[in-house]
Design an enzyme around this catalytic site. Structure first.
Site, PDB file in Angstrom:
ATOM      1  N   ASP A   1       0.853  -1.180   0.000  1.00  0.00           N
ATOM      2  CA  ASP A   1       0.000   0.000   0.000  1.00  0.00           C
ATOM      3  C   ASP A   1       0.895   1.237   0.000  1.00  0.00           C
ATOM      4  OD1 ASP A   1      -1.380   2.168   2.033  1.00  0.00           O
ATOM      5  OD2 ASP A   1      -2.780   1.290   0.603  1.00  0.00           O
TER       6      ASP A   1
ATOM      7  N   ASP B   1       0.309   8.148  -9.222  1.00  0.00           N
ATOM      8  CA  ASP B   1      -0.685   7.705 -10.201  1.00  0.00           C
ATOM      9  C   ASP B   1      -1.694   6.817  -9.475  1.00  0.00           C
ATOM     10  OD1 ASP B   1      -2.060   7.152 -12.502  1.00  0.00           O
ATOM     11  OD2 ASP B   1      -0.601   5.725 -13.279  1.00  0.00           O
TER      12      ASP B   1
END
Length: 554
Positions: free
Chosen positions: A402, A422
């Site tokens: 993560d 992104d």
């Protein structure tokens, strides 16, 4: 979370005597029917089997609950809202079920078997039902609430009926019986909660996992009643229960056999005839359709462009995705010696493709949450061609983590010259952690002295200025500029909204530039960047909105 509301009324010792029967007269409030005699089989073994049934049923009940939470988050896109709705409705329905169970205590074994058969059928088919409504009807909110209500009522009826069965086996203090029953229930819930993410979801997927859970649920209920308490139902009721249990198991088996066909038909309805086999990861469904454009020209839309869908949402349109990725990457890499780049997200390889166009880039670290997406970008011919096989470049290293957690816990690393985020845009509270002040601060801490941070934002609403406020709250200077165009060309009825990029740095940013160590972008020029950034800056409100934080997502 499966049994607590069902404790609204625990049976007392006197209740147990009158309900379970001790060879005396039936209670005056009990419905007319056959007298329930105490169980004559070995009490210790019988009691253990009832507690085991409570354990299994609690595990199955929590799996149903987690299936609805997970699938609702995938399909509707806001995991926080879906979790809140499912949990609150489930708890209310469980309380209702425990009240309903008071009227079923005159035949506890018979009604327990009926409840488990119904729960196995509804819970086992819940995933396919929810998915079908979303695919063919376009809406599944009411279906999710309805399924949650039915499952919750049936789960809530389990504990009062099991309590009556335990008291029928052996008369004992109600508090001791409740303690044992709730202990079995809570331990079962723990096992179900751990089995869902670590076993059922990765090994079987959501649909097959729910169907298998339903089968286990039906067998557990049938084993307790049709064997241990087989004396309670009359011959006709016993036959009906056998038929009902067999029908449920047959229905679940047929659904399991047809799951593949149902998923293919749903994908055809969603994506058209060019959909390829989907990749199901623990984070959602990944689907590719169409073909990549060979030589995309600005303003042209191929007849069948490649599309990438993440959990049913269009993430990439191959006809013009370069506009967004060029805007995210190239201005950020025009700051000087950009040799080390950190890409957060970008598992499709398209932003990475633009980074690797810069000959001065020596290394790129990609930190992405879902390992299935980079693997698809490597192996699928269409997506690999569109990304120009960027993951095969020796300068690239991929970490599965993560992004926020990695920024928080990664050890000391050399600073990066550019950090590119992104990552998904926020939907209500979903994904808002990637657009919080804390996230921006942690990303900025990885920058070198002249490093730049680039983050996407929507340009058609307050989200852009909220993101800019978050960057400024993290101590960064900002420069927003829009992405050319108005949204994916192959989704004219979809988002269609303006997109923007926020460029940030610790030092005041110079005018926007393009680096000379990469080919000229197809959608960007310095003049257009400067003019569009000036127009966007003119629309900036005098007072920026409050920033989004982890404790106060906006």
């Amino acid at each position: 979370m499966t049994a607590a509301p069902a404790a609204a009324r625990a049976p007392t010792r006197s209740d147990a005597h009158t309900r379970a029967g001790d060879g005396g007269r039936p209670d005056q409030h009990r419905r007319p029917g056959r007298r329930l005699a105490p169980l004559r089989r070995r009490p210790a073994l019988a009691r253990l089997l009832v507690l085991l049934a409570a354990f299994v049923c609690a595990a199955c009940g929590l799996v149903y609950e987690l299936e609805l939470v997970a699938l609702g988050g995938y399909l509707l896109g806001d995991s926080v809202t879906q979790t809140s709705v499912v949990l609150s409705v489930m708890v209310f329905a469980m309380g209702t079920g425990s009240l309903v169970a008071k009227h079923l205590a005159h035949r506890p074994a018979t009604f327990f078997a009926a409840v488990e058969c119904a729960l196995a059928l509804v819970g086992g088919l819940s995933v396919l039902t929810l998915y079908a409504c979303w695919a063919w009807l376009g809406r599944c909110e009411l279906t999710m609430v309805g399924l949650t209500c039915v499952i919750g009522v049936l789960i809530g009826a389990e504990i009062p009926l099991l309590m009556t069965l335990i008291q029928r086996i052996r008369q004992e203090d109600a508090g001791r019986a409740a303690a044992d029953l709730f202990a079995a229930d809570y331990v079962g819930a723990l096992i179900g909660g751990l089995a869902f993410p670590f076993l059922l979801l990765p090994a079987l997927g959501q649909a097959t996992g729910a169907l298998l859970t339903g089968a286990v649920n039906a067998l557990a209920g049938a084993a307790v009643v049709l064997w241990l308490f087989r004396d309670e139902p009359g011959p006709r009721a016993r036959l009906l229960l056998w038929i009902g249990c067999g029908t449920v198991l047959a229905a679940l088996a047929v659904a399991a056999a047809c799951t593949g066909a149902i998923e293919r038909a749903a994908r055809h309805a969603l994506y058209g005839g060019q959909a390829r086999p989907a990749v199901q990861s623990r984070y959602g469904e990944i689907v590719l359709t169409g073909r990549p454009p060979r030589v995309p020209e600005q303003g042209s839309v191929p007849a069948d462009p490649l599309r990438l869908y993440l959990s049913g949402r269009l993430a990439v349109c191959g006809a013009d995705e370069y506009r967004y990725h060029e805007a995210l990457v190239h201005p950020a890499l025009a700051g000087g010696a950009d040799t080390r780049v950190l890409l957060l997200g970008g598992g499709d390889g398209l932003a990475l493709r633009e980074v690797l166009r810069h000959s001065g880039v020596a290394s790129v670290l990609v930190v992405t949450l879902d390992p299935a997406l980079p693997e698809l970008a490597r192996t699928d011919p269409g997506l690999a061609a569109l990304s120009e096989h960027s993951f095969a470049d020796p300068r690239v290293r991929v970490l599965t983590a993560d992004p926020l957690e990695w920024l928080r816990r990664a050890g000391p690393l050399p600073p990066f010259d550019a950090v590119l985020a992104d990552l998904p845009a926020p939907e209500r509270a979903a994904h808002s952690e990637y657009h919080s002040t804390e996230f921006y601060g942690l990303a900025a801490a990885r920058l070198g002295p002249q490093g730049r941070l680039a983050v996407p934002a929507g340009a058609g609403g307050p989200g852009l200025w909220t993101a800019e406020a978050g960057l400024r709250a993290a101590g960064l200077a900002t420069l927003p500029y829009p992405v050319a165009g108005t949204g994916p060309a192959c989704d004219p009825a979809g988002s269609g909204s303006l997109a923007a990029v926020l460029l940030a740095s610790r030092d005041p940013l110079p005018p926007l530039q393009l680096a000379d160590d990469a080919p000229p972008p197809r959608s960007l020029t310095v003049a257009e960047l400067t003019a569009s950034a000036a127009r966007l800056a003119a629309a900036r409100p005098q007072d920026l909105p409050p920033p989004s934080t982890l404790l106060r997502p906006r």
